[in-house]
Scaffold this active site. Structure first.
Site, PDB file in Angstrom:
ATOM      1  N   TYR A 253      41.841  52.346  55.896  1.00 26.57           N
ATOM      2  CA  TYR A 253      41.694  52.519  54.441  1.00 26.57           C
ATOM      3  C   TYR A 253      42.280  53.863  54.012  1.00 26.57           C
ATOM      4  O   TYR A 253      43.332  53.941  53.439  1.00 26.57           O
ATOM      5  CB  TYR A 253      40.229  52.399  54.033  1.00 26.57           C
ATOM      6  CG  TYR A 253      40.047  52.403  52.535  1.00 26.57           C
ATOM      7  CD1 TYR A 253      40.340  51.273  51.793  1.00 26.57           C
ATOM      8  CD2 TYR A 253      39.602  53.536  51.864  1.00 26.57           C
ATOM      9  CE1 TYR A 253      40.207  51.265  50.409  1.00 26.57           C
ATOM     10  CE2 TYR A 253      39.459  53.541  50.486  1.00 26.57           C
ATOM     11  CZ  TYR A 253      39.759  52.406  49.762  1.00 26.57           C
ATOM     12  OH  TYR A 253      39.624  52.403  48.403  1.00 26.57           O
TER      13      TYR A 253
ATOM     14  N   SER B  25      43.243  46.880  49.193  1.00 23.79           N
ATOM     15  CA  SER B  25      43.198  47.794  48.065  1.00 23.79           C
ATOM     16  C   SER B  25      44.030  49.032  48.386  1.00 23.79           C
ATOM     17  O   SER B  25      45.227  48.930  48.627  1.00 23.79           O
ATOM     18  CB  SER B  25      41.744  48.140  47.746  1.00 23.79           C
ATOM     19  OG  SER B  25      41.614  48.618  46.449  1.00 23.79           O
TER      20      SER B  25
ATOM     21  N   ASP C 217      42.154  39.510  39.778  1.00 27.13           N
ATOM     22  CA  ASP C 217      41.944  40.875  40.252  1.00 27.13           C
ATOM     23  C   ASP C 217      42.351  41.835  39.143  1.00 27.13           C
ATOM     24  O   ASP C 217      43.532  42.096  38.928  1.00 27.13           O
ATOM     25  CB  ASP C 217      42.763  41.139  41.514  1.00 27.13           C
ATOM     26  CG  ASP C 217      42.448  42.490  42.137  1.00 27.13           C
ATOM     27  OD1 ASP C 217      41.761  43.303  41.482  1.00 27.13           O
ATOM     28  OD2 ASP C 217      42.872  42.739  43.272  1.00 27.13           O
TER      29      ASP C 217
ATOM     30  N   HIS D 151      39.127  41.109  43.117  1.00 31.77           N
ATOM     31  CA  HIS D 151      39.403  42.167  44.083  1.00 31.77           C
ATOM     32  C   HIS D 151      38.563  42.022  45.344  1.00 31.77           C
ATOM     33  O   HIS D 151      38.901  42.585  46.374  1.00 31.77           O
ATOM     34  CB  HIS D 151      39.152  43.524  43.432  1.00 31.77           C
ATOM     35  CG  HIS D 151      39.786  44.665  44.139  1.00 31.77           C
ATOM     36  ND1 HIS D 151      41.146  44.788  44.269  1.00 31.77           N
ATOM     37  CD2 HIS D 151      39.256  45.739  44.779  1.00 31.77           C
ATOM     38  CE1 HIS D 151      41.425  45.892  44.947  1.00 31.77           C
ATOM     39  NE2 HIS D 151      40.306  46.481  45.276  1.00 31.77           N
TER      40      HIS D 151
END
Length: 744
Positions: free
Chosen positions: A506, A587, A674, A713
């Site tokens: 991430y 993301s 999203d 999302h």
């Protein structure tokens, strides 16, 4: 409790939580890698190239796929349909069916939240296993039978209406809850009378990025909403979210009668969350403009709320985080990183709020990060620390900071907590890579007793034995020599040999990726005889603000270097080979994957990019994207423009000119609702990649785009859609890495 950071930008990284009970299955991929991946099998849709060219800080930038930014055009819809017509057949077939059957069984076990008491009743969430949405249950005591209080599954046939926020009134007589549809961030708030179980007539619309905060008279609550805008607002639009206003709603009245209590029209990007003080005499306004740093205002609450609040300023500069914990009269307690990169707790007297008068109650720890703090049992503060990525749970005195006790924890993280200042009772849930959840109960009124196990959550996996697995935490050097921690989940074998590897990352927004239960690890270890690796790359919050700053703005390249360094370490130490590594991120992690396959395609065999931020020159122009400038920088400013252009996935795609430059097999995933990271990012990136590779003799591996319908999302996604997506991913991994299914 909803933390401020969870309202601002991305949900926590989209971990794959794949659950239990699987029967033993063994089969081999039916076709070889070369047969499945033959370039002749992939005739990509021809995406029209527009003539849009813009001058940005003296540089001409072509945006040939800008037309894909319009989700409602027939041309965009045709492009999406054409992409799905390629990706769906590749992902479907006998492998998909068998993996879906297996994942469905893995998922099918009961899941629980920590109980919490409101009024004279206890409440908790439970999912029996495969229910699309978890159900909220009510019980008179912890030992009594429970009854259904709210079942979101009854609100839609396909489970795409989800419970997105909840808040009981202080007396427990009313229950306000937010509903989202199809994964959108837009919420509709409804209110239920607890005694009758029936809802009031009003429904509060246009709510987004908002807490529900009741006043202590139990007559109503504060919430944030956006003004009406032209066009649709169902989560499939791309319009910027601006001019949020704070309102007060009285139970039993229509939304049109709600009182506007605070607005900041001169600052359209500001978003406000309110916190009514413990005594009910104040409301604290924590105001943010992006995804870090906030200012603090407050107002006294005296009598009926009829108009705008008389707001007074406490903190006026956006230079640090301030999270409200509790108050004693005019003395308020905040968790902050002001002059404390690992965070501390300070006392601010609102009657004398100048910074030189602040009192440090709990000092910053030299190494451990004070991740969260909650006031419990009148004068105590329960604090969660991060120590080398693992959770610590301690109790201190609220006003003096004196240490009281520490709760014993294994290597893992605290994944849930409930407790209140006016109650001596708390619950907390511990989770780890191999533990789906142990809920502990503790009562401060009997301090000599240790926490007791209230509920143990178990996976229904025949023959599952934790001793069959091994969790390694290693520290590897990144490109600049910085030591990066990484967890490796694998089967417990004496000899390390190269295996298929899922590398997940991430690296952003001060979000820490701590150990949590994930069947993705079990799937890789058992089903594919492989491993899962999770490096805690910079940009996260694992080591405080220093770690975050080390991976944001002009340091963003460190994030990609850290991730690439993880792949190199795993290969050098015989855990895997480059051809057997699949990287995954969602993301901000999708951006990570996109940047890394551009920069070092030779490091990976496959890549899965979920709902990623791919156009770094225009991300700030859509929905809530402007809030991400705190991590990425503002492309409208020359220095930041030049920085993001260096790594923007869309703008760094290149045609392979050698076998070493071949892109890994790539699966790009997004969804039509999203409104956090608009699907336009994935659409434009996929079009650019496919155009770049379509005529290259070196590109044998596919570039696939899969667009899901009635999904967003990630938050609130129904179980059926989660399993569908998980099946797509593991089918893709299986085919791309030429894995065999073994074990279980």
């Amino acid at each position: 409790m909803i933390s401020r950071r969870n309202l601002l930008h991305f949900s926590r990284a989209l971990h794959l939580h794949y659950f239990s009970q699987v029967r033993q299955t063994n089969f081999r991929v039916f076709s070889s890698f070369s047969e499945k991946m033959s370039p002749s099998n992939f005739k990509y849709p021809v995406a029209r190239k527009d003539t849009v060219v813009e001058s940005c800080h003296g540089k001409e930038i072509a945006d040939i796929y800008r037309w894909l930014e319009d989700p409602d055009s027939e041309e965009t819809k045709s492009f999406v349909n054409a992409q799905n017509e390629i990706s769906e057949p590749f992902l479907q077939g006998v492998e998909w069916k068998q993996l879906n059957e297996k994942l469905t069984k893995l998922w099918n076990y009961p899941k629980y939240s920590c109980p919490n008491k409101h009024g004279d009743k206890y409440y908790y969430f439970k999912n029996s296993g495969l229910q699309n949405q978890s159900i909220l249950y009510q019980q008179d005591s912890l030992e009594s039978d429970a009854s259904v209080f709210l079942d979101p599954n009854e609100l839609s046939e396909d489970g795409t209406i989800a419970l997105s926020s909840t808040k009981f009134s202080d007396d427990g007589k009313f229950f306000a809850y937010g509903l989202s549809e199809s994964g959108s961030d837009w919420n509709t708030i409804k209110i239920r009378d607890v005694s009758t179980g029936k809802d009031f007539d009003e429904a509060l619309e246009k709510v987004k990025f908002s807490l529900i905060d009741w006043t202590l008279d139990n007559k109503g609550f504060f919430y944030g909403r956006y003004p009406e805008q032209d066009g649709k607002t169902d989560g499939s639009e791309t319009k910027q979210n601006e001019n949020q206003k704070l309102y007060y709603h009285r139970v039993g009245t229509p939304q049109v009668d709600d009182v506007l209590v605070a607005e900041f029209p001169e600052n359209p990007s500001w978003r406000t969350t309110s916190h009514v003080s413990d005594c009910g005499k104040y409301v604290v306004l924590c105001i943010v403009k992006d995804c870090r740093d906030n200012i603090v205002y407050y107002s006294e609450l005296d009598g009926e709320i009829k108009g705008k609040l008389n707001v007074k300023k406490v903190v006026e500069k956006f230079e640090a985080d301030y999270e409200f914990i509790a108050n004693n009269g005019s003395k308020f307690y905040f968790r902050t990183n002001k002059n404390a990169p690992n965070y501390r707790i300070v006392e601010i007297d609102f009657e004398n709020p100048a910074e030189e008068n602040w009192k440090t109650v709990l000092q910053e720890h030299e190494k451990d990060v004070l991740d969260w703090a909650v006031c419990v049992n009148q004068d105590k503060v329960l604090v969660g620390y991060i120590h080398d990525v693992k959770s610590l749970l301690k109790v201190h005195n609220l006003t003096t900071g004196d240490f009281i006790k520490e709760f014993p924890l294994d290597i893992g993280s605290v994944g849930g907590f409930t407790g209140k200042r006016k109650s001596a009772e708390i619950f907390y849930q511990f989770t780890s890579f191999l533990n789906p959840g142990t809920i502990y109960h503790y009562n401060f009124s009997v301090p000599n007793e240790e926490p007791t196990v209230f509920r143990q959550i178990n996976i229904n996996l025949d023959g599952f034995n934790k001793d069959n697995y091994k969790i390694d935490q290693i520290f590897y050097p990144s490109k600049d020599g910085t030591k990066i921690p990484m967890f490796i989940v694998r089967r417990n074998t004496e000899k390390i040999t190269p295996k298929p590897c899922l590398l997940y990352g991430y690296g952003g927004f001060n979000i820490s990726i701590q150990p949590s239960f994930s069947i993705a690890g079990l799937m890789m270890a058992d089903t594919f005889d492989g491993l899962m690796a999770l490096p805690n790359i910079r940009g996260g919050g694992e080591y405080g603000e220093k770690w975050h700053n080390g991976g944001r703005l002009f340091n963003k390249q460190n994030v990609f270097d850290d991730f690439q360094g993880a792949a190199e370490y795993l290969v050098q130490n015989n855990y895997t080979t480059h051809e057997k590594i699949v990287i995954q991120g969602g993301s901000n992690g999708g951006l990570l994957v996109g940047a890394c396959i551009n920069q070092r395609p030779d490091l990976f065999g496959a890549a899965v990019a979920q709902v990623g931020v791919m156009d770094m020159l225009r991300f700030h122009k859509f929905t809530i994207g402007h809030a991400w400038c705190s991590d990425y920088g503002n492309p409208d400013e020359k220095d930041h423009f030049e920085n993001v252009l260096k790594y923007s996935p869309l703008h760094n795609v290149k045609a392979p000119k050698s076998a070493n430059e071949e892109y890994p097999s790539t699966l790009i995933l997004t969804a039509d609702h999203d409104d956090r990271v608009s699907p336009l990012h994935s659409l434009k990136f996929a079009a650019a990649l496919q155009d770049a590779v379509k005529d290259s003799k070196y590109q044998k591996k596919p570039i696939l785009l899969r667009v899901y319908s009635k999904a967003g999302h990630g938050a609130g996604k129904p179980t059926t859609k989660r399993i569908e997506e998980a099946t797509d991913i593991f089918t893709f991994i299986m085919k791309s890495l030429n894995c065999e299914m073994k074990h279980l």
